[in-house]
Scaffold this active site. Structure first.
Site, PDB file in Angstrom:
ATOM      1  N   LYS A 133      -9.133  14.229   3.481  1.00 49.70           N
ATOM      2  CA  LYS A 133      -8.267  13.061   3.552  1.00 49.70           C
ATOM      3  C   LYS A 133      -7.352  13.280   4.743  1.00 49.70           C
ATOM      4  O   LYS A 133      -7.327  14.375   5.308  1.00 49.70           O
ATOM      5  CB  LYS A 133      -7.441  12.896   2.266  1.00 49.70           C
ATOM      6  CG  LYS A 133      -6.732  14.194   1.812  1.00 49.70           C
ATOM      7  CD  LYS A 133      -5.950  14.010   0.514  1.00 49.70           C
ATOM      8  CE  LYS A 133      -6.802  13.953  -0.715  1.00 49.70           C
ATOM      9  NZ  LYS A 133      -6.713  12.707  -1.451  1.00 49.70           N
ATOM     10  N   ARG A 134      -6.607  12.240   5.150  1.00 48.32           N
ATOM     11  CA  ARG A 134      -5.651  12.450   6.226  1.00 48.32           C
ATOM     12  C   ARG A 134      -4.716  13.610   5.871  1.00 48.32           C
ATOM     13  O   ARG A 134      -4.409  13.842   4.697  1.00 48.32           O
ATOM     14  CB  ARG A 134      -4.832  11.166   6.461  1.00 48.32           C
ATOM     15  CG  ARG A 134      -5.615  10.047   7.121  1.00 48.32           C
ATOM     16  CD  ARG A 134      -6.130  10.435   8.493  1.00 48.32           C
ATOM     17  NE  ARG A 134      -5.038  10.559   9.436  1.00 48.32           N
ATOM     18  CZ  ARG A 134      -4.808   9.724  10.453  1.00 48.32           C
ATOM     19  NH1 ARG A 134      -5.621   8.701  10.673  1.00 48.32           N
ATOM     20  NH2 ARG A 134      -3.796   9.916  11.266  1.00 48.32           N
ATOM     21  N   LYS A 145     -14.533   8.372  -5.042  1.00 51.88           N
ATOM     22  CA  LYS A 145     -15.833   8.719  -4.445  1.00 51.88           C
ATOM     23  C   LYS A 145     -16.309  10.071  -4.956  1.00 51.88           C
ATOM     24  O   LYS A 145     -17.491  10.256  -5.255  1.00 51.88           O
ATOM     25  CB  LYS A 145     -15.731   8.744  -2.918  1.00 51.88           C
ATOM     26  CG  LYS A 145     -15.306   7.424  -2.289  1.00 51.88           C
ATOM     27  CD  LYS A 145     -15.068   7.610  -0.785  1.00 51.88           C
ATOM     28  CE  LYS A 145     -14.042   6.649  -0.236  1.00 51.88           C
ATOM     29  NZ  LYS A 145     -13.542   7.067   1.091  1.00 51.88           N
ATOM     30  N   LYS A 182       0.415  14.695   0.723  1.00 51.96           N
ATOM     31  CA  LYS A 182      -0.894  14.991   0.133  1.00 51.96           C
ATOM     32  C   LYS A 182      -1.061  16.483  -0.172  1.00 51.96           C
ATOM     33  O   LYS A 182      -1.984  16.894  -0.852  1.00 51.96           O
ATOM     34  CB  LYS A 182      -2.009  14.493   1.058  1.00 51.96           C
ATOM     35  CG  LYS A 182      -2.077  12.962   1.171  1.00 51.96           C
ATOM     36  CD  LYS A 182      -3.150  12.531   2.168  1.00 51.96           C
ATOM     37  CE  LYS A 182      -3.199  11.026   2.408  1.00 51.96           C
ATOM     38  NZ  LYS A 182      -4.056  10.312   1.435  1.00 51.96           N
ATOM     39  N   HIS A 226       0.788  -1.235   0.000  1.00 53.32           N
ATOM     40  CA  HIS A 226       0.000   0.000   0.000  1.00 53.32           C
ATOM     41  C   HIS A 226       0.813   1.274   0.000  1.00 53.32           C
ATOM     42  O   HIS A 226       0.230   2.351   0.101  1.00 53.32           O
ATOM     43  CB  HIS A 226      -0.913   0.045   1.231  1.00 53.32           C
ATOM     44  CG  HIS A 226      -2.146  -0.785   1.092  1.00 53.32           C
ATOM     45  ND1 HIS A 226      -3.298  -0.303   0.521  1.00 53.32           N
ATOM     46  CD2 HIS A 226      -2.393  -2.067   1.425  1.00 53.32           C
ATOM     47  CE1 HIS A 226      -4.224  -1.257   0.528  1.00 53.32           C
ATOM     48  NE2 HIS A 226      -3.688  -2.343   1.072  1.00 53.32           N
ATOM     49  N   THR A 245      -8.613   6.566  -2.796  1.00 54.98           N
ATOM     50  CA  THR A 245      -9.971   6.087  -3.072  1.00 54.98           C
ATOM     51  C   THR A 245     -10.954   7.243  -2.936  1.00 54.98           C
ATOM     52  O   THR A 245     -12.026   7.207  -3.527  1.00 54.98           O
ATOM     53  CB  THR A 245     -10.383   4.960  -2.105  1.00 54.98           C
ATOM     54  OG1 THR A 245     -10.075   5.371  -0.760  1.00 54.98           O
ATOM     55  CG2 THR A 245      -9.660   3.671  -2.422  1.00 54.98           C
TER      56      THR A 245
HETATM   57  C1  LIG Z   1     -12.164   7.345   1.406  1.00 52.59           C
HETATM   58  C2  LIG Z   1     -11.700   7.753   2.724  1.00 52.59           C
HETATM   59  C3  LIG Z   1     -10.336   7.996   2.955  1.00 52.59           C
HETATM   60  C4  LIG Z   1      -9.299   7.890   1.865  1.00 52.59           C
HETATM   61  O1  LIG Z   1      -9.204   9.138   1.211  1.00 52.59           O
HETATM   62  P1  LIG Z   1      -7.988   9.479   0.229  1.00 52.59           P
HETATM   63  O2  LIG Z   1      -8.422  10.779  -0.374  1.00 52.59           O
HETATM   64  O3  LIG Z   1      -7.953   8.393  -0.793  1.00 52.59           O
HETATM   65  O4  LIG Z   1      -6.761   9.583   1.034  1.00 52.59           O
HETATM   66  C5  LIG Z   1      -9.937   8.394   4.216  1.00 52.59           C
HETATM   67  N1  LIG Z   1     -10.828   8.536   5.213  1.00 52.59           N
HETATM   68  C6  LIG Z   1     -12.144   8.326   5.024  1.00 52.59           C
HETATM   69  C7  LIG Z   1     -13.083   8.528   6.174  1.00 52.59           C
HETATM   70  C8  LIG Z   1     -12.626   7.918   3.789  1.00 52.59           C
HETATM   71  O5  LIG Z   1     -13.926   7.698   3.628  1.00 52.59           O
END
Ligand SMILES: *Cc1c(COP(=O)(O)O)cnc(C)c1O
Length: 849
Positions: free
Chosen positions: A565-566, A677, A571, A374, A673
């Site tokens: 995101k985190r 979304k 990022k 990952h 991911t």
């Molecule tokens: C989808 C999701 C992530 C991953 O987000 P990235 O933009 O791909 O880093 C992290 N936290 C939550 C709560 C999510 O639903």
């Protein structure tokens, strides 16, 4: 809505059965019944949470038929099971998803309303199980849902953390962490199975002996033992009878009291033992990417992996099989290296406890495991100091040495005299203090290794795991991540779901590639108008939420530019901030500047020990304070930091976005991911050629994606040549102005020290190349602003993004894993009634054990 409960095989269940019936009156009665008998409350004194619990039990009752039949079918038939091992499952709330997948949303909503309650209020009561940090844990949750929907026999194994990821509050602009008490009011979705507990050894030493057959054997004499108790949660597929199990382990002391200690009067010592054992599964480590070598974390990993493998072995033996065929029964997938110790543990169980010859055990082990990598960040590759490892797992260290000895012998034959390669490949890092390399263990002990997006898999082969690729190219493949459209479209975005279904029917929910049928509608003006109205309504909802949570009023007609995101330097949330300051400065200079109003929305947690990430949060909130209070910016620019980003909040946020920020340094984000979304919900992406962004752009079409920045190759080349961020600062007036404003204390009440560490990092190191990508990002954002002015064109692009995201369903990803790695097939579940409304219990002949 037609419910699957009305299928013929259910006909023998009387519809008015309080535990299965779906008539409005039956559901109302069940709700009242559960309130009384489970919560022990009269309606007059019941809290909202009591009503939520009563509803949850009502739904769980309607799920148990599927769950027990599924479990029984897997035991009775000789099916191959996927065992998905993950230290994290970021599930999100269960209730809404279970209503949706069971096909009982509308009936339950009516029953709840008829009872004088509001379903949305009850849904809001659920504390989400936050048993993960971010993308990796959420992926595991999406995969469990897709496995069930595709009717693939599967079991998820993980840890039942008493405290999941912390709740985030913002005080004075800084992140404050609050412990996550998700279990405080009880968890109606799990069933404890104490009868299936297993014992796990820790610490101590090993000794060798000669067995009765004259064979050399090793024996582990641990200095402690903890008990693992499984807690099972059903994961129900969408409109199918399959309900797979997520089995999470909780650690407990083997006995409530150590009587030996108790007898010598050491009461507190005995209780200490208990507390010590229970600490093992107390709390999730809140670090998303880099790992810190804490002993408790290794204990957690070994604990859940050992419990799970013992559980699988017991199941296999229960069905009368020999362990020779273990790998034909279980396909075990390692979600990153966190469960990689499983390879040494299965060897130990087979060799030491079941007395297999090493070669046979190794064959079985390799055939059993698959490994998903990952990360490409070198600092995030898991490794454990030898001393720590050996003191906790002395027998596993011996086994790893033996695996390594045999492996390196093999390597030596192939690469005569290439000692440097041997050192690079070794399971033991001996370049300084010695470490066990978990990724190497995972590669050697698995028959399949995969990355999570096309670029990531290529970079693994080229850099991170290059030597392993040269050795075993046939083991490597790519499995681009996906997300479940049930939670991330149907549940999060019911308005858009209704519109799509009205046009193309509802098959797309399980065949997401059907969304392509929307493409012609992009050319239909009235459809575009409906699409826009829906996005507007969702943005209005989010605006109301933002006002309630932060007191900031935002304009729902502005461009919603969202990065959730985190928080991590790679990022690059701070690159987004540099753009905000740039716009702010330009608007101050030229109040007549013709750019569409924007609302910048951020959300995300920082690891509590990650100073820079926490400073980035303070940066966002500080810029927000100045921008939001500047009368010149009124309704043109707003900046919002939404606290406590989690799955529940994600479900509100992704559908409300016009623009999705996916701006990581190329080559650093394995897949992402969140990017999927957003795009599924009709956001356009501004992004780099990183992770799955590349494939999203390929699918959506380059003309429907805002691309900027260096490529992974250009990043690599620039750093190899020698990167000097200072030159970009000196050479770009706008960038200089922005950084000078920040450094001069403009956003920190004159404090020139507050953001110093961030600015110094950018000017003198800039490991993630913000300054190199700055101008390209600003130019690209200008294109975004221009595009947004043409609402018809924007809407067309938005529709096409949704229409072309079929590839990113987790159903597609799971099908690929099944066909290419796990070699498993669907096993549809037939429902049999065990308890009938008019008959009592009848114990089968095999009797009570
Ligand atoms: C989808 C999701 C992530 C991953 O987000 P990235 O933009 O791909 O880093 C992290 N936290 C939550 C709560 C999510 O639903």
């Amino acid at each position: 809505m037609i419910s699957l409960f009305n299928k013929p095989e259910q006909a023998n269940l009387k519809i008015e059965d309080d535990r299965t019936g779906l008539e409005i009156d039956t559901l109302r009665r069940a709700l009242a019944d559960n309130l009384f008998y489970n919560q022990g409350k009269f309606p007059e004194i019941a809290t909202k949470n009591d009503y939520y619990m009563a509803l949850a039990y009502t739904v769980r009752d309607r799920l148990l038929q599927r769950w027990l039949n599924t479990t029984q079918t897997y035991l009775d038939k000789d099916v191959k099971l996927v065992a998905y091992l993950s230290a994290e499952f970021l599930l999100g709330p269960h209730l809404g998803n279970n209503l949706l997948n069971l096909g009982i949303y509308d009936q339950v909503k009516q029953a709840v309303t008829a009872s004088g309650l509001d379903l949305d209020e009850l849904l809001a009561q659920e504390e989400e199980p936050g048993l993960g940090n971010g993308g990796l844990g959420r992926l595991a949750a999406c995969y469990m849902e897709s496995l069930a929907t595709l009717e693939i026999p599967a079991i998820g194994y993980g840890i039942r953390y008493e405290f999941g990821i912390f709740d985030q509050e913002i005080r004075d602009g800084w992140q404050v962490e609050i412990t996550d008490k998700w279990l405080q009011f009880g968890n109606p979705w799990e069933l404890a199975r104490p009868e299936a507990a297993v014992m796990v050894k820790l610490g101590g030493r090993t000794e060798s002996y000669i067995d009765e057959n004259g064979h050399y054997q090793s024996r582990w004499i641990p200095d402690r033992v903890v008990k693992g108790i499984p807690y099972d949660t059903p994961i129900v597929g969408y409109r199918v009878n399959t309900a797979n199990t997520l089995r999470l382990w909780r650690a407990e002391a083997p006995e409530s009291f150590d009587f030996q200690m108790f007898n010598v009067g050491d009461y507190y010592g005995a209780v200490d033992q208990k507390v010590y054992s229970e600490n093992l599964t107390k709390v999730l480590y809140p670090n998303d990417e880099p790992i810190q070598g804490k002993q408790l974390r290794l204990e957690q990993q070994y604990f859940f992996v050992s419990c799970s493998l013992q559980d699988m072995i017991r199941m296999h033996l229960y069905t009368g099989k020999n362990l020779d065929t273990f790998h034909t029964r279980f396909a075990v997938q390692l979600n990153d290296t966190h469960p990689a110790i499983g390879i040494a543990e299965l060897m130990r169980l087979l060799v030491d406890e079941h007395h297999f010859p090493w070669e046979t055990a190794w064959e079985i082990t390799q055939q059993t495991f698959g490994f998903t990598n990952h990360t490409l960040l070198p600092e995030a590759l898991e490794k454990w100091p030898i001393d720590l490892f050996g003191s906790l797992l002395p027998r596993h260290l011996e086994i790893i040495y033996e695996i390594n000895r045999r492996f390196l012998d093999q390597v030596r034959l192939k690469y005569l005299g290439d000692d440097a390669r041997l050192a690079r490949l070794s399971l033991i890092d001996e370049s300084g203090p010695r470490y066990v390399r978990m990724a190497h263990l995972a590669c050697v002990g698995s028959h399949a290794i995969n990355g999570v997006a096309a670029l990531h898999s290529e970079l693994l082969k080229r850099d991170t795991l290059r030597d392993f690729y040269e050795l075993w190219p046939e083991k490597f493949s790519n499995k681009t991540n996906g997300v479940t459209p049930r939670r991330w479209i149907a549940l999060s975005n019911p308005r858009m779901t209704a519109l799509i279904t009205q046009k193309i029917g509802d098959r797309w929910l399980t065949h997401l590639e059907d969304l392509r049928q929307l493409e012609p509608f992009a050319e239909n003006a009235s459809f575009r108008q409906e699409w826009r109205q829906i996005k507007r309504a969702i943005k209005q909802d989010l605006a109301a939420y933002i006002l309630a949570k932060t007191g900031i009023a935002v304009n729902p007609d502005s461009l919603f530019d969202i990065q959730v995101k985190r928080i991590h330097e790679y990022k690059r949330q701070h690159l987004n901030v540099l753009h905000i300051i740039t716009l702010y400065h330009r608007l101050k200079q030229d109040p007549n500047l013709d750019i569409p109003p924007r609302t910048f929305i951020f959300g995300g947690k920082a690891a509590p020990g990650y100073f820079m990430a926490k400073l980035i949060i303070k940066l966002i909130t500080s810029v927000a304070d100045v921008v939001n209070h500047d009368p010149d910016m009124r309704d043109r620019l707003k900046v919002v930091f939404l606290p406590d980003y989690n799955v529940t909040l994600g479900q509100r946020v992704y559908p409300a976005a016009d623009l999705s920020e996916q701006i990581s340094t190329a080559g650093k984000e394995a897949s992402g991911t969140g990017n999927m979304k957003f795009s599924m919900n009709g956001a356009l992406t501004i992004g780099t050629l990183d992770g799955a962004n590349i494939e999203i752009r390929e699918e959506a079409g380059a003309e429907n994606f805002f691309l900027f920045g260096l490529t992974a190759q250009e990043v690599y080349d620039l750093q190899a040549r020698g990167y000097h961020p200072w030159d970009y600062y000196q050479g770009n007036g706008q960038l200089k102005t922005v950084l000078d404003l920040l450094a001069g204390g403009y956003f920190s009440h004159g404090d020139t020290q507050l953001f110093r560490p961030l600015i110094d990092s950018l000017l003198y190191h800039d490991p993630f190349l913000l300054l190199a990508d700055y101008q390209s990002y600003i130019d690209c954002q200008e294109m975004v602003s221009q595009a947004y002015k043409d609402q018809e064109k924007w809407t067309r692009m938005s529709i096409l993004n949704t229409a072309r995201m079929g590839k990113f369903s987790s159903d597609r990803a799971i099908r690929e894993y099944c066909e290419e790695i796990w070699h498993t097939q669907a096993v549809p579940i037939t429902l049999k009634a065990y308890v009938q409304a008019d008959a009592g219990l009848r114990v089968p002949n095999s009797g009570v054990k």
